[in-house]
Design an enzyme around this catalytic site. Structure first.
Site, short mmCIF file in Angstrom:
data_model
loop_
_atom_site.label_atom_id
_atom_site.label_comp_id
_atom_site.label_asym_id
_atom_site.label_seq_id
_atom_site.Cartn_x
_atom_site.Cartn_y
_atom_site.Cartn_z
N LYS A 216 42.72 38.97 36.62
CA LYS A 216 43.46 38.67 37.86
C LYS A 216 42.55 38.00 38.89
CE LYS A 216 45.00 42.88 38.28
NZ LYS A 216 45.57 44.05 37.70
N ASP B 84 48.34 40.21 31.85
CA ASP B 84 47.91 41.52 32.38
C ASP B 84 49.12 42.35 32.79
OD1 ASP B 84 46.09 43.53 33.48
OD2 ASP B 84 46.96 42.89 35.39
N ARG C 176 50.26 49.63 28.57
CA ARG C 176 49.23 50.68 28.60
C ARG C 176 49.72 51.91 29.32
NH1 ARG C 176 44.88 47.80 31.84
NH2 ARG C 176 43.95 49.86 31.94
N HIS D 46 38.44 43.99 45.19
CA HIS D 46 39.48 44.68 44.41
C HIS D 46 39.06 46.13 44.23
CE1 HIS D 46 42.91 44.49 41.56
NE2 HIS D 46 42.28 45.49 40.97
N SER E 157 41.63 43.68 32.67
CA SER E 157 42.79 43.62 33.57
C SER E 157 42.37 43.14 34.96
CB SER E 157 43.42 45.03 33.63
OG SER E 157 44.27 45.15 34.73
N1 URA Z 1 43.52 48.19 38.41
C1 URA Z 1 43.90 47.12 37.66
O1 URA Z 1 44.21 46.06 38.18
N2 URA Z 1 43.93 47.25 36.32
C2 URA Z 1 43.59 48.40 35.70
O2 URA Z 1 43.61 48.44 34.48
C3 URA Z 1 43.19 49.50 36.48
C4 URA Z 1 43.17 49.37 37.85
#
Ligand code: URA
Length: 434
Positions: free
Chosen positions: A187, A161, A168, A82, A183
């Site tokens: 995921k 999220d 946010r 990620h 966050s």
């Molecule tokens: N990528 C994400 O998935 N969440 C964030 O808060 C910032 C970058």
């Protein structure tokens, strides 16, 4: 339990209990807490921070807020990757076929563009026919058959999220370590990987602006991962300039395909090698760094990674002839150079501004419901450390909307700062934290 007492506790810099965090996450996800109260709590977290225990509790509550994907029927070792987001970041599109070509299964869900940052799912969709939205059973079947599938999530993974992220974004609370860590990790935990590699982008085109913040985010995510029984490693990469030269959906696919054919820019190669090496090591394929690097380079230069990418495109319904003949991608109607009005070494690039101009040109969405213009974007002609002559192109804008040309040129000119003295080329990889 009630939300007002939870908000006042965090406002007064006190730590929340697991039960209070779970209450907030579950009731907000269900729609029982209004946005204004959630916004007050998120802002209090932004300002007053969270302890490691609170961040872990928040992450796990968010991961538990929806479906969880079980990938154990594919392999007992799924390594996921990620990125915390950036400009021109096409690393997933290059790296994942390399990893799959080494017989390490790749089951990856990617997001869409967000603010000034692009999204892998949008980029893949610029290949005619490529379907990022396949059913989850088909996703798993593709991984079993060809070792790779890249899609966007159509499952209800970590819905908390989704809601908290949108909130946010609308209250200026994106760049915050507890909120970013929870966050991303929620995921990743919900999407079934047991080994997780995070590319933490760092610089003026990323949420983490300096290396100290980036390392703190890395350590926070590693700690959460360990508490949740996942191995996490982080590579910190430079986002003080866009990755490679292309920004925009089909422009980035073209650059990624060329890289997979061996025509790989130096910064991309450095990042792919660093991330790829960690993924290979985490998979247990080898425990030797040099051997892992050799495997990655061999996959690129032997053409194996390129063949794997074509297999992926075909399996997802994409038209492979576009990959074999990159000239088939439609070109923007207007391709205009942005000319330098000075001479000197390129010292600073305002990467976030470049990302915003690219979105304005049509490569991203200004509003959630906007359509993307796949051929729009920017090609950088200079990278930091290059010597730029008077009148030379700093970048080229690609757009189909004539009315956007003048404003974009003016903005882009202000994004480049030249220096009369020599400027060293920056490193693309700033550190590895594990
Ligand atoms: N990528 C994400 O998935 N969440 C964030 O808060 C910032 C970058």
């Amino acid at each position: 339990m009630n939300i007002i007492s939870i908000i006042s506790k965090k406002r007064d810099k006190k730590a929340l209990t697991k039960e209070e965090i779970e209450y907030f996450v579950s009731e907000y996800t269900k729609g029982n807490i209004p946005d204004y109260q959630a916004a007050a709590l998120v802002m209090a977290i932004y300002i007053n921070g969270m302890t490691s225990q609170e961040i872990t509790d928040l992450t796990l509550a968010m991961a538990d807020s929806g479906d969880k994907l079980d990938l154990s029927d594919i392999s007992d070792c799924i390594v996921d990757k990620h990125s915390s987001g950036g400009v021109g970041d096409k690393i997933t599109i290059i790296l994942m076929p390399i990893i799959a070509s080494l017989d390490i299964p790749v089951a990856k869900m990617s997001g869409r563009g967000l603010g000034f940052t692009g999204g892998t799912a949008d980029k893949l969709e610029s290949i005619p026919g490529y379907n990022v939205d396949i059913p989850i059973e088909k996703f798993k079947e593709n991984v079993k058959e060809i070792g790779i599938s890249l899609i966007t999530s159509n499952l209800n993974l970590a819905p908390a999220d989704k809601k908290i992220y949108a909130l946010r974004d609308s209250i200026a609370c994106t760049a915050n370590i507890p909120l970013i860590a929870s966050s991303i990790m929620s995921k990743k935990i919900a999407s079934g990987a047991n080994k997780i590699l995070i590319d933490i982008t760092c610089g003026n085109g990323a949420f983490m602006k300096d290396i100290k913040q980036a390392k703190e985010l890395a350590n926070t995510m590693i700690k959460i991962g360990n508490l949740a029984g996942r191995e996490v490693r982080c590579v910190i990469t430079n986002m003080d300039e866009p990755v490679g030269k292309a920004i925009g959906n089909s422009l980035e696919i073209i650059e990624a395909v060329k890289a997979l054919r061996g025509e790989i820019p130096e910064d991309i190669k450095e990042i792919v090698l660093a991330l790829g090496t960690q993924m290979v090591l985490m998979s247990g394929t080898t425990l030797n760094v040099q051997e892992a690097e050799k495997m990655i380079l061999n996959s690129i230069y032997s053409g194996k990674a390129y063949e794997k990418f074509k297999e992926l495109v075909k399996k997802q319904g994409g038209d492979v002839s576009f990959i074999e003949n990159l000239d088939k991608f439609p070109k923007a109607k207007h391709i205009i150079p942005v000319l330098s009005e000075n001479r000197g070494a390129l010292k600073t690039i305002d990467t976030e501004l470049i990302g915003n101009v690219s979105v304005y040109l049509g490569a991203g969405r200004m509003k959630k419901e906007d359509d993307i213009d796949y051929s729009a974007g920017i090609i950088m002609n200079q990278k930091i450390g290059d010597v730029v002559e008077f009148g030379q192109a700093l970048a080229y804008i690609y757009t189909n909307d004539e009315t956007k040309i003048d404003g974009s040129i003016k903005n882009l000119k202000s994004a480049f700062i030249l220096d009369p003295k020599r400027v060293a080329k920056p490193k693309a990889v700033l550190g590895i934290v594990k």
